[in-house]
Design an enzyme around this catalytic site. Structure first.
Site, PDB file in Angstrom:
ATOM      1  N   TYR A  51       0.848  -1.207   0.000  1.00  0.00           N
ATOM      2  CA  TYR A  51       0.000   0.000   0.000  1.00  0.00           C
ATOM      3  C   TYR A  51       0.868   1.235   0.000  1.00  0.00           C
ATOM      4  O   TYR A  51       1.838   1.294   0.751  1.00  0.00           O
ATOM      5  CB  TYR A  51      -0.940   0.017   1.208  1.00  0.00           C
ATOM      6  CG  TYR A  51      -2.375  -0.016   0.728  1.00  0.00           C
ATOM      7  CD1 TYR A  51      -2.949   1.128   0.184  1.00  0.00           C
ATOM      8  CD2 TYR A  51      -3.114  -1.184   0.745  1.00  0.00           C
ATOM      9  CE1 TYR A  51      -4.235   1.091  -0.321  1.00  0.00           C
ATOM     10  CE2 TYR A  51      -4.398  -1.221   0.241  1.00  0.00           C
ATOM     11  CZ  TYR A  51      -4.953  -0.082  -0.289  1.00  0.00           C
ATOM     12  OH  TYR A  51      -6.216  -0.118  -0.803  1.00  0.00           O
ATOM     13  N   GLU A  53      -0.505   4.913  -0.689  1.00  0.00           N
ATOM     14  CA  GLU A  53      -1.273   6.112  -1.041  1.00  0.00           C
ATOM     15  C   GLU A  53      -0.374   7.344  -1.024  1.00  0.00           C
ATOM     16  O   GLU A  53       0.435   7.513  -0.107  1.00  0.00           O
ATOM     17  CB  GLU A  53      -2.432   6.298  -0.057  1.00  0.00           C
ATOM     18  CG  GLU A  53      -3.587   5.354  -0.338  1.00  0.00           C
ATOM     19  CD  GLU A  53      -4.750   5.540   0.637  1.00  0.00           C
ATOM     20  OE1 GLU A  53      -4.633   6.350   1.574  1.00  0.00           O
ATOM     21  OE2 GLU A  53      -5.772   4.858   0.444  1.00  0.00           O
ATOM     22  N   THR A 223      -4.164   4.811 -22.256  1.00  0.00           N
ATOM     23  CA  THR A 223      -4.075   3.518 -21.600  1.00  0.00           C
ATOM     24  C   THR A 223      -2.675   2.980 -21.892  1.00  0.00           C
ATOM     25  O   THR A 223      -2.012   3.426 -22.824  1.00  0.00           O
ATOM     26  CB  THR A 223      -5.115   2.523 -22.150  1.00  0.00           C
ATOM     27  OG1 THR A 223      -4.982   2.468 -23.576  1.00  0.00           O
ATOM     28  CG2 THR A 223      -6.522   2.928 -21.787  1.00  0.00           C
ATOM     29  N   ARG A 232      -2.502  -3.592 -18.033  1.00  0.00           N
ATOM     30  CA  ARG A 232      -3.727  -2.789 -18.019  1.00  0.00           C
ATOM     31  C   ARG A 232      -3.538  -1.649 -17.042  1.00  0.00           C
ATOM     32  O   ARG A 232      -3.323  -1.862 -15.856  1.00  0.00           O
ATOM     33  CB  ARG A 232      -4.907  -3.647 -17.590  1.00  0.00           C
ATOM     34  CG  ARG A 232      -5.154  -4.800 -18.533  1.00  0.00           C
ATOM     35  CD  ARG A 232      -6.525  -5.351 -18.351  1.00  0.00           C
ATOM     36  NE  ARG A 232      -7.454  -4.622 -19.168  1.00  0.00           N
ATOM     37  CZ  ARG A 232      -7.706  -4.926 -20.439  1.00  0.00           C
ATOM     38  NH1 ARG A 232      -7.110  -5.933 -21.021  1.00  0.00           N
ATOM     39  NH2 ARG A 232      -8.575  -4.235 -21.131  1.00  0.00           N
TER      40      ARG A 232
HETATM   41  C1  LIG Z   1      -9.745   1.974 -24.289  1.00  0.00           C
HETATM   42  C2  LIG Z   1     -10.051   3.410 -24.224  1.00  0.00           C
HETATM   43  C3  LIG Z   1     -10.376   4.046 -23.015  1.00  0.00           C
HETATM   44  C4  LIG Z   1     -10.691   3.315 -21.733  1.00  0.00           C
HETATM   45  O1  LIG Z   1      -9.817   2.423 -21.296  1.00  0.00           O
HETATM   46  P1  LIG Z   1     -10.238   1.304 -20.205  1.00  0.00           P
HETATM   47  O2  LIG Z   1      -8.893   0.898 -19.733  1.00  0.00           O
HETATM   48  O3  LIG Z   1     -10.980   0.260 -20.957  1.00  0.00           O
HETATM   49  O4  LIG Z   1     -11.052   1.971 -19.166  1.00  0.00           O
HETATM   50  C5  LIG Z   1     -10.547   5.420 -23.027  1.00  0.00           C
HETATM   51  N1  LIG Z   1     -10.419   6.125 -24.153  1.00  0.00           N
HETATM   52  C6  LIG Z   1     -10.129   5.556 -25.339  1.00  0.00           C
HETATM   53  C7  LIG Z   1      -9.997   6.406 -26.556  1.00  0.00           C
HETATM   54  C8  LIG Z   1      -9.942   4.184 -25.408  1.00  0.00           C
HETATM   55  O5  LIG Z   1      -9.677   3.632 -26.589  1.00  0.00           O
END
Ligand SMILES: *Cc1c(COP(=O)(O)O)cnc(C)c1O
Length: 415
Positions: A51, A53, A223, A232
Site C-alpha cells: 500500500y 497512497e 491507456t 492494463r
Molecule cells: C480503451 C479506451 C479508453 C478506456 O480504457 P479502459 O482501460 O478500458 O477503461 C478510453 N479512451 C479511449 C480512446 C480508449 O480507446
C-alpha cells in the site's frame, strides 16, 4: 504455475485454455495485444502486496523505499518517452484517467465536448450511458456522412456555439489520423482545455507514425495496454502548471492506493517502448493495417472512410448482406477474433450493428507481416462468403492454427 494448479485447478485450467486460445487464433481486436514476458513478470510480482497512497516522497504509509524508486522510474521514463513535463502513472485504467482529468478541470454541469460513440468516440467522452455524460453537459461532434472523417469546420462551429470547457480528441474506432494542431486552435479560440486521449494510438505516436499531440494538448491521456503493449493501466501527461490539479484529482480525488505491480510493469513497458525495435514494431503495425485494408478492398469489402492511416479498420458489411455480430461469430469459429462495431450513421442497433472492427497490433507483436495480412484477408473473405458453413470455418480454423504455430506469441510459452 504449479501452486495455482494445485490450489485452484478450475482457474488454472481456464487460464491455460485462454493461453491456448490466444496462441492458436488470429487476434484482430485493435485494443488488444500480447505483453512481453518481462512485463508479465513485473505485473505478476509481489509488488501487489504493498500500500502506498500518495506520490513518491509524499506518502501516507511508511516503508516505501523501493516503491518510490519504482514509481519515480515510471514517471521519468514516461516524461522522456513522450516529451512531457509531468506524468501521473497511477490511474487504474483509461476510464478513471479521463474521469480524473474532468474532475480536475471541470465544475459540475460544465460542457464536455467529444466525438460521439457511434462515430468512434469512447464512452468516457461524454456518452449518455457513461457517468461522464451525466455529471457534465455532453456536446458531441460527429464524422462527416460522405467521407467518415472529422469535419474540423463543423467542430469549430459547434465549439463556438456550445463553449465547452474541455474538448476531447481521440477515439476507439476512427481509422484516420487526428489533426491535433487544428483541435488546439479551436480549443484556444473558445477558451477550452484540449484533452488528447491517445489510448489506441500511443504506440504509433512513440514510433513516429502518427502525429504527436504533446506540443498542442493541455492534457494527454493514454491507456498502457493497447498499442503501447503494457499492463492494463493508464497515464496522464500534462504541462507543469496543471500537474498539481491532475495529481490531486487522481489521488485523493478519485482513487486510493496505486497498483504498484502495474506501475512497475508500466516502467518496463516504457523501457521497451524506447528501443529501436519498438519503433520498427509501430511502423509494421501501420504497414500491416494498410496491406490488410488494400486486400479487403480488392475482395470487395466496404471500409469506413475507404481505408486506414493507423492500426485499425472498420468494415461496413451492409453490402455483404450480413450483420456485424453474425460476421464476428462466424470469424471466431474460424479462429479469427474481432469485435462487432457500429459504423457512422448506422441504421442498426449497437448490440448487432452493421460493422466489425479489426486491427493489427497483436498480430504484429507475433512478427506477422504483409504476406500474412493478405492471407488473413482471404480467410475473412471466405468466412464472410459462407458464414453458416461450419465445415468451411473449421477448415479455416485449422489453417489459422498452422500459421499461428509459425509465429510465437510474446509471453506465452510453446508447449
Ligand atoms: C480503451 C479506451 C479508453 C478506456 O480504457 P479502459 O482501460 O478500458 O477503461 C478510453 N479512451 C479511449 C480512446 C480508449 O480507446
Amino acid at each position: 504455475m504449479d501452486a495455482l494448479r494445485r490450489l485452484d485447478p478450475d482457474i488454472y485450467e481456464l487460464i491455460r485454455a485462454e493461453e491456448r486460445y490466444e496462441l492458436d487464433s488470429i487476434r484482430l481486436i485493435p485494443s488488444e495485444n500480447y505483453v512481453s514476458q518481462a512485463v508479465l513478470e513485473a505485473s505478476g510480482s509481489i509488488l501487489t502486496n504493498k500500500y502506498s497512497e500518495g506520490y513518491p516522497g509524499r506518502r501516507y504509509y511508511e516503508g516505501q523505499r523501493y516503491i518510490d524508486s519504482i514509481e519515480t522510474l515510471a514517471i521519468e521514463r514516461a516524461c522522456a518517452l513522450f516529451g512531457a513535463q509531468h506524468a501521473n502513472v497511477q490511474p487504474y485504467s483509461g476510464s478513471p484517467a479521463n474521469l480524473a482529468v474532468y474532475f480536475a478541470l471541470l465544475k459540475p454541469g460544465d460542457a464536455l465536448m467529444g466525438l460521439a460513440l457511434p462515430h468512434g468516440g469512447h464512452l468516457t467522452h461524454g456518452w449518455s450511458a457513461s457517468v461522464t455524460g451525466a455529471l457534465w453537459r455532453p456536446v458531441q461532434y460527429t464524422v462527416e456522412r460522405e467521407t467518415h472523417r472529422i469535419d474540423y469546420d463543423a467542430v469549430r462551429e459547434l465549439a463556438r456555439k456550445e463553449r465547452p470547457k474541455i474538448i476531447v480528441t481521440g477515439a476507439t474506432a476512427y481509422p484516420r489520423q487526428f489533426d491535433f494542431k487544428v483541435f488546439a486552435e479551436i480549443a484556444r479560440e473558445v477558451g477550452a482545455y484540449l484533452l488528447a486521449d491517445i489510448s489506441h494510438i500511443a504506440g504509433l505516436i512513440v514510433a513516429g507514425v502518427h502525429p504527436d499531440p504533446i506540443p498542442y494538448a493541455d492534457v494527454v491521456v493514454t491507456t498502457t495496454h493497447k498499442t503501447l503493449r503494457g499492463p492494463r493501466g493508464a497515464m496522464i501527461l500534462c504541462r507543469r502548471e496543471l500537474a498539481d490539479r491532475i495529481d490531486r484529482a487522481v489521488f485523493p480525488g478519485l482513487q486510493g492506493g496505486p497498483h504498484n505491480h502495474t506501475t512497475a510493469a508500466i516502467a518496463v513497458t516504457l523501457k521497451e517502448a524506447a528501443t529501436p525495435e519498438f519503433k520498427r514494431y509501430g511502423e509494421q503495425i501501420v504497414k500491416n493495417a494498410r496491406t490488410l485494408a488494400d486486400e479487403l478492398l480488392a475482395h470487395g469489402f466496404n471500409l469506413v472512410s475507404g481505408g486506414t492511416d493507423n492500426h485499425l479498420i472498420l468494415i461496413d458489411l451492409t453490402t455483404k448482406g450480413i450483420t456485424g455480430k453474425q460476421a464476428a461469430q462466424a470469424l471466431d469459429r474460424a479462429g479469427i477474433v474481432c469485435n462487432y462495431n457500429t459504423v457512422p450513421y448506422d441504421p442498426r442497433k449497437p448490440f448487432n450493428p452493421s460493422g466489425i472492427r479489426i486491427g493489427t497490433p497483436a498480430v504484429t507483436s507475433r512478427g506477422m507481416g504483409e504476406a500474412e495480412m493478405r492471407q488473413v484477408a482471404r480467410w475473412i473473405d471466405r468466412v464472410i462468403a459462407h458464414p453458416d458453413d461450419n465445415e468451411n470455418s473449421g477448415r479455416i480454423a485449422g489453417e489459422v492454427r498452422e500459421l499461428c504455430a509459425r509465429f510465437p506469441a510474446p509471453g506465452i510459452p510453446l508447449r
